[in-house]
Design a protein around this motif. Structure first.
Motif, PDB file in Angstrom:
ATOM      1  N   ASP A  64       0.829  -1.199   0.000  1.00 50.60           N
ATOM      2  CA  ASP A  64       0.000   0.000   0.000  1.00 50.60           C
ATOM      3  C   ASP A  64       0.867   1.256   0.000  1.00 50.60           C
ATOM      4  O   ASP A  64       0.585   2.219  -0.704  1.00 50.60           O
ATOM      5  N   THR A  65       1.924   1.230   0.799  1.00 47.61           N
ATOM      6  CA  THR A  65       2.832   2.376   0.860  1.00 47.61           C
ATOM      7  C   THR A  65       3.515   2.581  -0.482  1.00 47.61           C
ATOM      8  O   THR A  65       3.640   3.715  -0.959  1.00 47.61           O
ATOM      9  N   ALA A  69       3.021   5.783  -2.756  1.00 49.54           N
ATOM     10  CA  ALA A  69       4.173   6.574  -3.207  1.00 49.54           C
ATOM     11  C   ALA A  69       4.154   6.717  -4.728  1.00 49.54           C
ATOM     12  O   ALA A  69       4.420   7.805  -5.259  1.00 49.54           O
ATOM     13  N   ALA A  70       3.819   5.638  -5.435  1.00 48.74           N
ATOM     14  CA  ALA A  70       3.756   5.703  -6.898  1.00 48.74           C
ATOM     15  C   ALA A  70       2.640   6.653  -7.347  1.00 48.74           C
ATOM     16  O   ALA A  70       2.824   7.453  -8.272  1.00 48.74           O
ATOM     17  N   ALA A  71       1.487   6.569  -6.683  1.00 51.20           N
ATOM     18  CA  ALA A  71       0.378   7.466  -7.019  1.00 51.20           C
ATOM     19  C   ALA A  71       0.753   8.915  -6.722  1.00 51.20           C
ATOM     20  O   ALA A  71       0.437   9.821  -7.504  1.00 51.20           O
ATOM     21  N   ASN A  72       1.437   9.124  -5.622  1.00 49.95           N
ATOM     22  CA  ASN A  72       1.868  10.473  -5.257  1.00 49.95           C
ATOM     23  C   ASN A  72       2.848  11.020  -6.289  1.00 49.95           C
ATOM     24  O   ASN A  72       2.751  12.177  -6.701  1.00 49.95           O
ATOM     25  N   ARG A  73       3.793  10.166  -6.723  1.00 45.92           N
ATOM     26  CA  ARG A  73       4.733  10.590  -7.763  1.00 45.92           C
ATOM     27  C   ARG A  73       3.991  10.913  -9.060  1.00 45.92           C
ATOM     28  O   ARG A  73       4.314  11.886  -9.751  1.00 45.92           O
ATOM     29  N   ALA A  74       2.983  10.099  -9.399  1.00 46.30           N
ATOM     30  CA  ALA A  74       2.203  10.350 -10.618  1.00 46.30           C
ATOM     31  C   ALA A  74       1.466  11.686 -10.515  1.00 46.30           C
ATOM     32  O   ALA A  74       1.421  12.455 -11.488  1.00 46.30           O
ATOM     33  N   LEU A  75       0.902  11.963  -9.338  1.00 49.62           N
ATOM     34  CA  LEU A  75       0.213  13.249  -9.158  1.00 49.62           C
ATOM     35  C   LEU A  75       1.192  14.408  -9.257  1.00 49.62           C
ATOM     36  O   LEU A  75       0.882  15.445  -9.863  1.00 49.62           O
ATOM     37  N   GLU A  76       2.368  14.240  -8.660  1.00 50.81           N
ATOM     38  CA  GLU A  76       3.388  15.297  -8.746  1.00 50.81           C
ATOM     39  C   GLU A  76       3.806  15.513 -10.198  1.00 50.81           C
ATOM     40  O   GLU A  76       3.960  16.657 -10.633  1.00 50.81           O
ATOM     41  N   ASN A  77       3.994  14.412 -10.935  1.00 52.31           N
ATOM     42  CA  ASN A  77       4.355  14.529 -12.358  1.00 52.31           C
ATOM     43  C   ASN A  77       3.246  15.206 -13.143  1.00 52.31           C
ATOM     44  O   ASN A  77       3.511  16.047 -14.007  1.00 52.31           O
ATOM     45  N   ALA A  78       1.995  14.824 -12.855  1.00 50.51           N
ATOM     46  CA  ALA A  78       0.864  15.441 -13.546  1.00 50.51           C
ATOM     47  C   ALA A  78       0.790  16.930 -13.217  1.00 50.51           C
ATOM     48  O   ALA A  78       0.540  17.750 -14.108  1.00 50.51           O
ATOM     49  N   ALA A  79       1.026  17.261 -11.947  1.00 53.69           N
ATOM     50  CA  ALA A  79       1.008  18.673 -11.566  1.00 53.69           C
ATOM     51  C   ALA A  79       2.130  19.428 -12.266  1.00 53.69           C
ATOM     52  O   ALA A  79       1.933  20.550 -12.748  1.00 53.69           O
ATOM     53  N   ALA A  80       3.308  18.805 -12.338  1.00 55.10           N
ATOM     54  CA  ALA A  80       4.433  19.450 -13.024  1.00 55.10           C
ATOM     55  C   ALA A  80       4.118  19.620 -14.507  1.00 55.10           C
ATOM     56  O   ALA A  80       4.397  20.679 -15.092  1.00 55.10           O
TER      57      ALA A  80
END
Length: 130
Positions: A64-65, A69-80
């Protein structure tokens, strides 16, 4: 005589290695072993199942962690990417606004030239005899 010889030499043979290794001849008294609980197979199996459940929960938590973390990185990439896209669109809009201002200035110049030509034509028309 042999019995006496054996009776006297056997203790020396036993004592000699003990004395050379530094082992004390004193007898240590230990508590009785009667208080040690008997571990039955069912208790051991239950403990093993409990440990397996804990390990499975830890693995799920780790997965789950990792997923989080992967989902969080994807959101950060999408935001970038969104910021980059917005910056790109802003740059395009600024370029278009600048071009529009240039076109507007050129059209004003052309209109002024047309007005001047119209005035000249009007003047020429007035100067001609009817």
């Amino acid at each position: 005589m042999r019995k006496w010889f054996v009776a006297l030499t056997v203790p020396f043979l036993i004592a000699a290695p003990c004395a050379s290794s530094g082992v004390s001849a004193q007898v240590q008294v230990r508590p009785p072993v009667a208080h040690v609980p008997v571990i039955q197979d069912s208790a051991l199996a239950s403990s093993l199942r409990h440990v397996q459940e804990v390990v499975a929960n830890v693995q799920r938590l780790f997965e789950d962690t990792t997923t989080f973390a992967a989902a969080n990185r994807a959101l950060e990439n999408a935001a970038a990417l969104s910021v980059q896209a917005r910056d790109h669109l802003d740059a395009q809009q600024a370029a278009l606004e600048q071009r529009l201002q240039q076109t507007d200035a050129q059209l004003r110049t052309v209109l002024q030239q047309l007005e001047q030509m119209q005035r000249r034509l009007d003047e020429m028309m007035r100067q001609q005899p009817n």
